[in-house]
Write a protein that holds these residues in place. Structure first.
Motif, PDB file in Angstrom:
ATOM      1  N   ASP A 187       1.187 -12.081   2.721  1.00  0.00           N
ATOM      2  CA  ASP A 187       2.179 -10.923   3.225  1.00  0.00           C
ATOM      3  C   ASP A 187       1.621  -9.355   3.427  1.00  0.00           C
ATOM      4  O   ASP A 187       2.352  -8.846   3.597  1.00  0.00           O
ATOM      5  N   GLY A 188       0.092  -9.699   3.118  1.00  0.00           N
ATOM      6  CA  GLY A 188      -0.130  -8.381   3.232  1.00  0.00           C
ATOM      7  C   GLY A 188      -0.056  -7.240   2.395  1.00  0.00           C
ATOM      8  O   GLY A 188      -1.074  -6.123   1.488  1.00  0.00           O
ATOM      9  N   LYS A 189       0.775  -7.606   0.958  1.00  0.00           N
ATOM     10  CA  LYS A 189       0.860  -6.981   0.118  1.00  0.00           C
ATOM     11  C   LYS A 189      -0.185  -7.569  -1.614  1.00  0.00           C
ATOM     12  O   LYS A 189      -1.566  -8.228  -0.978  1.00  0.00           O
ATOM     13  N   ARG A 190      -0.528  -6.536  -2.055  1.00  0.00           N
ATOM     14  CA  ARG A 190      -1.681  -6.256  -3.002  1.00  0.00           C
ATOM     15  C   ARG A 190      -0.929  -7.614  -4.766  1.00  0.00           C
ATOM     16  O   ARG A 190       0.222  -7.145  -4.194  1.00  0.00           O
ATOM     17  N   ILE A 191      -2.031  -8.107  -5.118  1.00  0.00           N
ATOM     18  CA  ILE A 191      -1.651  -8.283  -6.622  1.00  0.00           C
ATOM     19  C   ILE A 191      -2.805  -7.078  -7.771  1.00  0.00           C
ATOM     20  O   ILE A 191      -3.572  -7.291  -7.060  1.00  0.00           O
ATOM     21  N   LEU A 192      -2.548  -6.675  -8.609  1.00  0.00           N
ATOM     22  CA  LEU A 192      -3.549  -5.908  -9.542  1.00  0.00           C
ATOM     23  C   LEU A 192      -2.968  -6.272 -11.128  1.00  0.00           C
ATOM     24  O   LEU A 192      -1.883  -6.489 -11.452  1.00  0.00           O
ATOM     25  N   LEU A 193      -4.390  -7.065 -11.130  1.00  0.00           N
ATOM     26  CA  LEU A 193      -4.132  -6.964 -12.631  1.00  0.00           C
ATOM     27  C   LEU A 193      -5.422  -6.105 -13.229  1.00  0.00           C
ATOM     28  O   LEU A 193      -6.712  -5.903 -13.253  1.00  0.00           O
ATOM     29  N   LEU A 194      -4.397  -5.525 -14.320  1.00  0.00           N
ATOM     30  CA  LEU A 194      -5.475  -4.290 -15.139  1.00  0.00           C
ATOM     31  C   LEU A 194      -5.099  -5.298 -16.884  1.00  0.00           C
ATOM     32  O   LEU A 194      -4.200  -5.756 -17.306  1.00  0.00           O
ATOM     33  N   THR A 195      -6.775  -5.197 -17.297  1.00  0.00           N
ATOM     34  CA  THR A 195      -7.043  -5.715 -18.447  1.00  0.00           C
ATOM     35  C   THR A 195      -7.545  -4.819 -19.055  1.00  0.00           C
ATOM     36  O   THR A 195      -8.720  -3.716 -18.428  1.00  0.00           O
ATOM     37  N   LYS A 245      -9.596  -0.816  -3.108  1.00  0.00           N
ATOM     38  CA  LYS A 245     -10.160  -1.241  -4.523  1.00  0.00           C
ATOM     39  C   LYS A 245      -9.875   0.979  -3.897  1.00  0.00           C
ATOM     40  O   LYS A 245     -10.096   1.440  -4.895  1.00  0.00           O
ATOM     41  N   THR A 246     -10.623   1.234  -3.042  1.00  0.00           N
ATOM     42  CA  THR A 246     -10.873   2.824  -2.641  1.00  0.00           C
ATOM     43  C   THR A 246      -9.946   3.793  -2.480  1.00  0.00           C
ATOM     44  O   THR A 246      -9.383   4.413  -2.961  1.00  0.00           O
ATOM     45  N   GLU A 298       2.720   5.018  -7.411  1.00  0.00           N
ATOM     46  CA  GLU A 298       3.190   4.252  -7.920  1.00  0.00           C
ATOM     47  C   GLU A 298       2.636   3.508  -9.155  1.00  0.00           C
ATOM     48  O   GLU A 298       2.746   3.798 -10.623  1.00  0.00           O
ATOM     49  N   VAL A 299       1.573   2.982  -8.443  1.00  0.00           N
ATOM     50  CA  VAL A 299       0.734   2.342  -9.270  1.00  0.00           C
ATOM     51  C   VAL A 299       0.172   2.780  -9.962  1.00  0.00           C
ATOM     52  O   VAL A 299      -0.957   2.815 -11.036  1.00  0.00           O
ATOM     53  N   ALA A 300      -1.004   3.935  -9.416  1.00  0.00           N
ATOM     54  CA  ALA A 300      -1.626   4.443 -10.095  1.00  0.00           C
ATOM     55  C   ALA A 300      -1.165   5.403 -11.199  1.00  0.00           C
ATOM     56  O   ALA A 300      -1.444   5.106 -12.425  1.00  0.00           O
ATOM     57  N   LEU A 317       1.102  -0.953   0.108  1.00  0.00           N
ATOM     58  CA  LEU A 317       0.009  -0.024  -0.184  1.00  0.00           C
ATOM     59  C   LEU A 317       1.257   1.106  -0.152  1.00  0.00           C
ATOM     60  O   LEU A 317       0.283   2.470  -0.102  1.00  0.00           O
ATOM     61  N   GLU A 318       1.816   0.907   0.966  1.00  0.00           N
ATOM     62  CA  GLU A 318       2.564   1.828   0.693  1.00  0.00           C
ATOM     63  C   GLU A 318       3.417   2.712  -1.176  1.00  0.00           C
ATOM     64  O   GLU A 318       4.137   3.759  -1.258  1.00  0.00           O
TER      65      GLU A 318
END
Length: 137
Positions: free
Chosen positions: A128-136, A36-37, A12-14, A7-8
């Motif tokens: 581990d609390g991290k997220r994985i994001l998949l953008l299509t 998400k929010t 950069e992900v945005a 989340l930190e």
């Protein structure tokens, strides 16, 4: 596109999401608490929304003014809708076909109303609390 992040790293992900040229209607999928929010807040800030943003859980839609191009951005949370008729009654189709950015949480509640031209962001929480994001797109 697939990104693993904490989340930190959300800002950069945005940036990576916007650099991938997604469609203007983006569905944000993921379990409650997936971020998400939080991600939507980061993306809206990059698009030029000034001031506080929040989830439209009770209002169903929040409208934000973009300072970069004098347009609007709509953030929907349709979790509380019982059916697609309720979405149509609130005029969701006018928003979705306005040409403005539309970010939709819980879009699986209104599958038949989503424009054919849209992008999807799926967020999953890893052990581990991290997220994985998949953008299509």
């Amino acid at each position: 596109m697939e990104i693993t992040f904490s989340l930190e790293q959300i800002n950069e992900v945005a940036k990576q999401i916007l650099n991938s040229n997604p469609k203007k209607v983006i569905l944000f999928n993921g379990q409650m608490g997936a971020g998400k929010t939080t991600l939507i807040k980061a993306v809206t800030k990059l698009l030029g929304v000034e001031g506080a943003t929040s989830s439209p859980t009770f209002s169903l839609v929040n409208e934000y003014h973009l300072t970069t191009d004098n347009k609007s951005l709509y953030h929907f949370d349709v979790y509380r809708l019982k059916n697609e008729t309720e979405a149509l009654d609130m005029g969701i189709d006018e928003y979705l076909y306005s040409g403005n950015w539309c970010f939709i949480e819980w879009a699986e509640k209104i599958p038949n109303l989503i424009p054919k031209s849209h992008s999807v962001i799926e967020i999953k929480i890893l052990e581990d609390g991290k997220r994985i994001l998949l953008l299509t797109c």
